[in-house]
Design a protein around this motif. Structure first.
Motif, PDB file in Angstrom:
ATOM      1  N   GLU A 106      39.127  57.363  40.174  1.00  0.00           N
ATOM      2  CA  GLU A 106      40.263  57.570  39.875  1.00  0.00           C
ATOM      3  C   GLU A 106      41.399  57.555  39.318  1.00  0.00           C
ATOM      4  OE1 GLU A 106      42.052  58.521  44.315  1.00  0.00           O
ATOM      5  OE2 GLU A 106      40.025  59.086  43.132  1.00  0.00           O
ATOM      6  N   HIS A 107      41.141  55.714  39.536  1.00  0.00           N
ATOM      7  CA  HIS A 107      42.249  54.197  39.132  1.00  0.00           C
ATOM      8  C   HIS A 107      41.165  53.668  37.960  1.00  0.00           C
ATOM      9  CE1 HIS A 107      43.771  54.573  43.012  1.00  0.00           C
ATOM     10  NE2 HIS A 107      45.485  55.229  42.415  1.00  0.00           N
ATOM     11  N   ALA A 108      40.247  53.754  38.067  1.00  0.00           N
ATOM     12  CA  ALA A 108      39.252  53.028  37.319  1.00  0.00           C
ATOM     13  C   ALA A 108      39.370  53.857  35.848  1.00  0.00           C
ATOM     14  CB  ALA A 108      37.746  52.712  37.844  1.00  0.00           C
ATOM     15  N   ILE A 109      39.509  55.380  36.356  1.00  0.00           N
ATOM     16  CA  ILE A 109      38.838  56.590  34.922  1.00  0.00           C
ATOM     17  C   ILE A 109      40.830  56.301  34.512  1.00  0.00           C
ATOM     18  CG2 ILE A 109      39.311  58.738  34.920  1.00  0.00           C
ATOM     19  CD1 ILE A 109      36.856  59.223  36.717  1.00  0.00           C
ATOM     20  N   LYS A 110      41.329  56.620  34.925  1.00  0.00           N
ATOM     21  CA  LYS A 110      42.828  56.408  34.390  1.00  0.00           C
ATOM     22  C   LYS A 110      43.455  54.887  33.714  1.00  0.00           C
ATOM     23  CE  LYS A 110      45.487  56.649  38.087  1.00  0.00           C
ATOM     24  NZ  LYS A 110      46.421  57.188  39.001  1.00  0.00           N
ATOM     25  N   LEU A 111      42.750  53.793  33.660  1.00  0.00           N
ATOM     26  CA  LEU A 111      43.101  52.659  33.032  1.00  0.00           C
ATOM     27  C   LEU A 111      41.787  52.548  31.637  1.00  0.00           C
ATOM     28  CD1 LEU A 111      44.405  50.114  33.474  1.00  0.00           C
ATOM     29  CD2 LEU A 111      42.598  48.830  33.744  1.00  0.00           C
ATOM     30  N   THR A 112      40.894  53.664  32.871  1.00  0.00           N
ATOM     31  CA  THR A 112      40.407  53.282  31.129  1.00  0.00           C
ATOM     32  C   THR A 112      40.602  54.109  29.840  1.00  0.00           C
ATOM     33  OG1 THR A 112      38.003  53.077  32.069  1.00  0.00           O
ATOM     34  CG2 THR A 112      37.782  53.400  30.329  1.00  0.00           C
ATOM     35  N   ASP A 113      41.246  55.248  30.836  1.00  0.00           N
ATOM     36  CA  ASP A 113      41.407  56.364  30.135  1.00  0.00           C
ATOM     37  C   ASP A 113      42.585  55.214  28.784  1.00  0.00           C
ATOM     38  OD1 ASP A 113      41.756  58.980  28.206  1.00  0.00           O
ATOM     39  OD2 ASP A 113      43.856  58.748  29.199  1.00  0.00           O
ATOM     40  N   THR A 114      43.869  54.883  29.689  1.00  0.00           N
ATOM     41  CA  THR A 114      44.910  54.078  28.747  1.00  0.00           C
ATOM     42  C   THR A 114      43.895  52.669  28.427  1.00  0.00           C
ATOM     43  OG1 THR A 114      46.446  53.971  30.710  1.00  0.00           O
ATOM     44  CG2 THR A 114      46.469  52.214  29.715  1.00  0.00           C
ATOM     45  N   ALA A 115      43.062  52.043  28.031  1.00  0.00           N
ATOM     46  CA  ALA A 115      42.348  51.403  27.890  1.00  0.00           C
ATOM     47  C   ALA A 115      42.325  52.153  26.031  1.00  0.00           C
ATOM     48  CB  ALA A 115      41.714  50.119  28.651  1.00  0.00           C
TER      49      ALA A 115
END
Length: 146
Positions: free
Chosen positions: A111-120
């Motif tokens: 979920e952290h990798a997904i959240k950062l990707t969404d932000t990116a």
């Protein structure tokens, strides 16, 4: 003295710049604590997304709170040294699209990798190779969900 952040549209612009800067910094400093440093970018992005639902008089205080949260996470978890340039993930000329970067994060599952990707991807609305590199870097450093 007049604080430009007291004007709502300027507060939004400063918040957008904060999200971009924190995402870019993750690309070079996320290795210090890959999971915790995600929040330096995702917390202010969550505030940015919530702004339209808030009364405009709360936009400047929201910027202040987001900046404080991002700065605190960065101060506690960021390493003093950036990764050497040859160890940074790169998307320059690689033909990687934002959609492919998100598919990679979704397949990764954390979920952290997904959240950062969404932000990116918010930062890289058109193309921002540093933001996309930050997303790929998160996927490389954070253990995938199996």
């Amino acid at each position: 003295p007049d604080n430009p952040a007291d004007r709502p549209e300027e507060a939004r612009q400063h918040l957008t710049e904060l999200v971009r800067a924190a995402t870019h910094r993750y690309a070079t400093h996320g290795h210090g604590e890959p999971i915790m440093l995600v929040h330096a970018a995702t917390a202010p992005n969550a505030v940015l997304r919530a702004l339209p639902a808030l009364p405009r008089e709360l936009w400047a205080p929201s910027l202040d709170a987001a900046w404080a949260a991002s700065a605190a996470v960065t101060a506690v978890y960021a390493p003093a040294e950036a990764l050497p340039a040859d160890r940074l993930p790169s998307v320059d000329g690689a033909g990687v699209t934002p959609e492919e970067v998100f598919a990679h994060a979704a397949a990764h599952g954390d979920e952290h990798a997904i959240k950062l990707t969404d932000t990116a991807l918010d930062v890289a609305r058109t193309t921002d190779p540093t933001a996309l590199a930050a997303a790929l870097h998160a996927c490389a450093m954070i253990d995938p969900v199996l």
